[in-house]
Design a protein around this motif. Structure first.
Motif, PDB file in Angstrom:
ATOM      1  N   GLY A  86       0.784  -1.233   0.000  1.00  0.00           N
ATOM      2  CA  GLY A  86       0.000   0.000   0.000  1.00  0.00           C
ATOM      3  C   GLY A  86       0.809   1.272   0.000  1.00  0.00           C
ATOM      4  N   ILE A  87       2.115   1.170   0.173  1.00  0.00           N
ATOM      5  CA  ILE A  87       2.964   2.363   0.211  1.00  0.00           C
ATOM      6  C   ILE A  87       3.388   2.722  -1.214  1.00  0.00           C
ATOM      7  CG2 ILE A  87       5.096   3.346   1.076  1.00  0.00           C
ATOM      8  CD1 ILE A  87       3.159   2.909   3.268  1.00  0.00           C
ATOM      9  N   ARG A  88       3.194   3.981  -1.572  1.00  0.00           N
ATOM     10  CA  ARG A  88       3.574   4.455  -2.916  1.00  0.00           C
ATOM     11  C   ARG A  88       5.057   4.833  -2.870  1.00  0.00           C
ATOM     12  NH1 ARG A  88       0.368   9.161  -4.661  1.00  0.00           N
ATOM     13  NH2 ARG A  88       0.482   9.869  -2.490  1.00  0.00           N
ATOM     14  N   ILE A  89       5.909   3.841  -3.110  1.00  0.00           N
ATOM     15  CA  ILE A  89       7.341   4.010  -2.919  1.00  0.00           C
ATOM     16  C   ILE A  89       8.089   3.831  -4.241  1.00  0.00           C
ATOM     17  CG2 ILE A  89       7.294   3.314  -0.505  1.00  0.00           C
ATOM     18  CD1 ILE A  89       8.093   0.519  -1.339  1.00  0.00           C
ATOM     19  N   ASP A  90       9.407   4.022  -4.176  1.00  0.00           N
ATOM     20  CA  ASP A  90      10.253   3.787  -5.345  1.00  0.00           C
ATOM     21  C   ASP A  90      10.137   2.328  -5.773  1.00  0.00           C
ATOM     22  OD1 ASP A  90      11.078   6.386  -5.188  1.00  0.00           O
ATOM     23  OD2 ASP A  90      12.942   5.942  -4.121  1.00  0.00           O
ATOM     24  N   HIS A 391     -12.393 -12.496  -5.902  1.00  0.00           N
ATOM     25  CA  HIS A 391     -10.955 -12.250  -5.992  1.00  0.00           C
ATOM     26  C   HIS A 391     -10.651 -10.843  -5.491  1.00  0.00           C
ATOM     27  CE1 HIS A 391     -10.456 -15.941  -8.321  1.00  0.00           C
ATOM     28  NE2 HIS A 391     -11.522 -15.567  -8.999  1.00  0.00           N
ATOM     29  N   ALA A 392      -9.572 -10.729  -4.736  1.00  0.00           N
ATOM     30  CA  ALA A 392      -9.129  -9.439  -4.210  1.00  0.00           C
ATOM     31  C   ALA A 392      -7.965  -8.956  -5.072  1.00  0.00           C
ATOM     32  CB  ALA A 392      -8.699  -9.570  -2.744  1.00  0.00           C
ATOM     33  N   MET A 393      -8.241  -8.055  -6.005  1.00  0.00           N
ATOM     34  CA  MET A 393      -7.247  -7.626  -6.982  1.00  0.00           C
ATOM     35  C   MET A 393      -6.448  -6.443  -6.432  1.00  0.00           C
ATOM     36  SD  MET A 393      -7.775  -9.944  -9.157  1.00  0.00           S
ATOM     37  CE  MET A 393      -6.568  -9.385 -10.378  1.00  0.00           C
ATOM     38  N   HIS A 394      -5.141  -6.615  -6.397  1.00  0.00           N
ATOM     39  CA  HIS A 394      -4.234  -5.644  -5.780  1.00  0.00           C
ATOM     40  C   HIS A 394      -3.256  -5.092  -6.803  1.00  0.00           C
ATOM     41  CE1 HIS A 394      -1.394  -3.719  -3.185  1.00  0.00           C
ATOM     42  NE2 HIS A 394      -0.466  -4.644  -3.317  1.00  0.00           N
ATOM     43  N   LEU A 395      -3.106  -3.760  -6.812  1.00  0.00           N
ATOM     44  CA  LEU A 395      -2.114  -3.081  -7.645  1.00  0.00           C
ATOM     45  C   LEU A 395      -0.983  -2.588  -6.757  1.00  0.00           C
ATOM     46  CD1 LEU A 395      -4.698  -2.990  -9.491  1.00  0.00           C
ATOM     47  CD2 LEU A 395      -3.772  -0.856 -10.419  1.00  0.00           C
ATOM     48  N   HIS A 396       0.243  -2.807  -7.193  1.00  0.00           N
ATOM     49  CA  HIS A 396       1.408  -2.340  -6.447  1.00  0.00           C
ATOM     50  C   HIS A 396       1.735  -0.889  -6.822  1.00  0.00           C
ATOM     51  CE1 HIS A 396       3.425  -6.309  -5.028  1.00  0.00           C
ATOM     52  NE2 HIS A 396       2.116  -6.490  -5.168  1.00  0.00           N
ATOM     53  N   GLY A 397       2.305  -0.175  -5.868  1.00  0.00           N
ATOM     54  CA  GLY A 397       2.864   1.146  -6.143  1.00  0.00           C
ATOM     55  C   GLY A 397       1.878   2.264  -6.330  1.00  0.00           C
ATOM     56  N   HIS A 398       0.577   1.979  -6.282  1.00  0.00           N
ATOM     57  CA  HIS A 398      -0.451   2.980  -6.552  1.00  0.00           C
ATOM     58  C   HIS A 398      -1.680   2.726  -5.691  1.00  0.00           C
ATOM     59  CE1 HIS A 398       2.003   3.036 -10.207  1.00  0.00           C
ATOM     60  NE2 HIS A 398       1.493   4.217 -10.503  1.00  0.00           N
ATOM     61  N   HIS A 399      -2.417   3.783  -5.454  1.00  0.00           N
ATOM     62  CA  HIS A 399      -3.814   3.660  -5.063  1.00  0.00           C
ATOM     63  C   HIS A 399      -4.665   4.044  -6.281  1.00  0.00           C
ATOM     64  CE1 HIS A 399      -2.589   3.152  -0.928  1.00  0.00           C
ATOM     65  NE2 HIS A 399      -3.865   2.956  -0.583  1.00  0.00           N
ATOM     66  N   PHE A 400      -5.906   3.605  -6.262  1.00  0.00           N
ATOM     67  CA  PHE A 400      -6.827   3.903  -7.360  1.00  0.00           C
ATOM     68  C   PHE A 400      -8.174   4.258  -6.742  1.00  0.00           C
ATOM     69  CE2 PHE A 400      -6.465  -0.712  -6.694  1.00  0.00           C
ATOM     70  CZ  PHE A 400      -7.758  -1.003  -6.280  1.00  0.00           C
ATOM     71  N   ARG A 401      -9.035   4.834  -7.555  1.00  0.00           N
ATOM     72  CA  ARG A 401     -10.379   5.131  -7.079  1.00  0.00           C
ATOM     73  C   ARG A 401     -11.371   4.152  -7.679  1.00  0.00           C
ATOM     74  NH1 ARG A 401     -12.013  11.288  -5.907  1.00  0.00           N
ATOM     75  NH2 ARG A 401     -13.482  10.074  -4.630  1.00  0.00           N
ATOM     76  N   LEU A 438       0.397  -6.664 -10.579  1.00  0.00           N
ATOM     77  CA  LEU A 438      -1.059  -6.631 -10.460  1.00  0.00           C
ATOM     78  C   LEU A 438      -1.488  -8.087 -10.299  1.00  0.00           C
ATOM     79  CD1 LEU A 438      -3.512  -4.775 -12.916  1.00  0.00           C
ATOM     80  CD2 LEU A 438      -4.069  -6.896 -11.753  1.00  0.00           C
ATOM     81  N   HIS A 439      -2.124  -8.413  -9.182  1.00  0.00           N
ATOM     82  CA  HIS A 439      -2.425  -9.827  -8.935  1.00  0.00           C
ATOM     83  C   HIS A 439      -3.579  -9.973  -7.971  1.00  0.00           C
ATOM     84  CE1 HIS A 439      -0.568 -10.086  -4.822  1.00  0.00           C
ATOM     85  NE2 HIS A 439       0.083  -9.038  -5.269  1.00  0.00           N
ATOM     86  N   CYS A 440      -4.103 -11.197  -7.908  1.00  0.00           N
ATOM     87  CA  CYS A 440      -5.106 -11.536  -6.901  1.00  0.00           C
ATOM     88  C   CYS A 440      -4.403 -11.754  -5.572  1.00  0.00           C
ATOM     89  CB  CYS A 440      -5.874 -12.787  -7.306  1.00  0.00           C
ATOM     90  SG  CYS A 440      -7.092 -13.326  -6.078  1.00  0.00           S
TER      91      CYS A 440
END
Length: 457
Positions: A86-90, A391-401, A438-440
């Motif tokens: 959840g952290i928007r990091i390098d 399914h709980a779809m998770h994106l790394h490095g970003h939050h989305f709306r 990007l994964h479940c």
């Protein structure tokens, strides 16, 4: 609240513990074997994998905008990494083997060093062989504090997890590649813990105001949570403040990897018990007890104000292209075929390789990104769940709306629950350069096919 041996699943598999000394500083995160009382008293202790000797790992708390520096020391028999969820990091600090770094082999280390831009509730966990390493206990909370602390009497972090334990030995059942789990709902445990304990209790007073930071560290369990003797609102989801706090009227879901911050007031009278409750098919079960003793000096319950917003980008949907990601496979909707690399395999061939799911026809992370986005561009991603499971779809490095059914923009998230047969859209501002996973987050689903990635250039 009671627990009996019949609530354990049956298995004879046990995990051996071979302690090994390492040289580490007090701020290092040493991934090593340990022993912990996970099951109720009277049952044996459980061998676990841990950061620093306990599950969860040490709570990391720091101020918004501060720099986090930790050295991962691997004293386990497998390579491992840490993902800072959840952290928007390098990108180089994201902890994904084969995409952002090499896995840290046994006896080696890796230095993580990044700035935390957003206040909120986050967590860190292993990201190599995650279906096993997270299930063994490799996770911990990461709390980024607002500049001005909330006026609460207690700020409590509650990490929810479920364990699959042998009923006789209380050892973790070692069936992480179980094809039934991977092709169905995922690895579900037979004992639920909070902060590594069964049925923990906290002492509070009537009229106390609490901040509850809920983190779902389970491999696959979706909790349906409600309050007993408490009343309040959800003020943040996945670390990001809600523009308008949501009152908890009945119950709310918390999918794997998701977080929810609640501000609640204790309504239970002295000498009573309040609690956080999990609603399940066979009834409701208390997860956490708040034993009420005495009464707070608070004379009233002021309204619960929104948390200060984080510095997130503006989202405009005008001309934002739509990218469709189809969730495929699993039991009852078996794959007819899908790609492994450039090779198209039949569903039978894929099942023999332990691949039961696909994203857009790929049963592993493909060579080309699902989305190749210019930095700062806005995109819609449409998740279409053609499977028989959520399914709980998770994106790394970003939050989305989230994009609501009426087209309005919903809350910021980093993990979206897509129910079976459901289509959900999100709006992504691709503002963090790098290659991102990007994964479940049903970790067995990811291990058996539900893995993709996107690039921001």
């Amino acid at each position: 609240m009671t627990f009996s041996r019949r609530r354990f699943l049956q298995s004879a598999t046990a995990l051996a513990v071979l302690p090994k000394a390492v040289r580490a500083s007090s701020t290092d995160l040493v991934a090593r074997k340990a022993i912990q009382q996970i099951a109720p008293n009277g049952f044996p202790e459980t061998p676990v994998w841990s950061y620093g000797g306990g599950v969860p790992g040490p709570e990391i708390r720091l101020a918004q905008g501060a720099r986090l520096q930790r050295r991962l020391v691997n004293d386990l028999p497998q390579p491992t990494t840490i993902h800072w969820h959840g952290i928007r990091i390098d990108n180089a600090m994201d902890g994904v083997p084969g995409l952002t770094q090499d896995a840290v082999t046994p006896g080696e280390d890796f230095h993580y060093d990044f700035v935390v831009p957003d206040a909120g509730t986050y967590w860190y966990h292993a990201h190599n062989r995650s279906v096993e390493q997270v299930a063994r206990g490799l996770y911990g909370p990461l709390i980024v504090e607002e500049a001005e602390p909330l006026d609460v009497d207690h700020d409590l972090t509650l990490m929810l997890d479920d364990w699959r334990l042998d009923p006789e030995t209380a050892h973790i059942v070692d069936d992480f590649d179980n094809g039934h789990d991977q092709s169905h709902a995922g690895r579900l445990g037979n004992l639920v813990s909070v902060n590594g304990q069964f049925d923990p209790a906290f002492s509070v007073r009537s009229r106390d105001r609490l901040r509850l930071r809920l983190i779902n560290a389970s491999n696959a369990r979706i909790y349906d949570l409600s309050l007993d003797g408490l009343v309040g609102r959800i003020v943040a989801l996945d670390g990001m403040p809600l523009e308008t706090p949501m009152r908890v009227e009945d119950s709310f879901p918390l999918a794997p990897a998701q977080r929810a911050d609640l501000v609640v007031d204790v309504q239970a009278r002295p000498d009573r018990v309040a609690g956080l409750v999990s609603r399940e098919r066979e009834g409701s079960f208390g997860l956490v007890r708040f034993t009420v003793s005495g009464q707070s000096a608070r004379t009233g319950q002021p309204s619960i104000a929104p948390l200060p917003p984080n510095p997130l980008p503006m989202v405009t949907l005008d001309s934002a292209p739509i990218h469709r990601m189809t969730l495929q496979g699993g039991a009852m909707r078996w794959l007819e075929s899908a790609h492994l690399g450039e090779t198209l395999l039949s569903g039978r061939e894929l099942a023999q390789l332990g691949r039961f799911w696909a994203l857009n026809g790929y049963a592993e992370r493909p060579q080309d990104p699902f989305l190749d986005a210019q930095r700062g561009s806005v995109h819609r991603i449409e998740f279409v769940n053609e499977t028989a499971f959520p399914h709980a779809m998770h994106l790394h490095g970003h939050h989305f709306r989230l994009i609501l059914a009426d087209g309005r923009l919903g809350p910021w998230r980093d993990t979206v629950l897509v129910e079976r047969g459901q289509t959900r859209q999100i709006a992504l501002v691709a503002d963090n350069p790098g290659d991102w996973l990007l994964h479940c987050h049903m970790l067995g689903h990811a291990a058996s096919g539900m893995m993709s990635w996107f690039r921001v250039t």
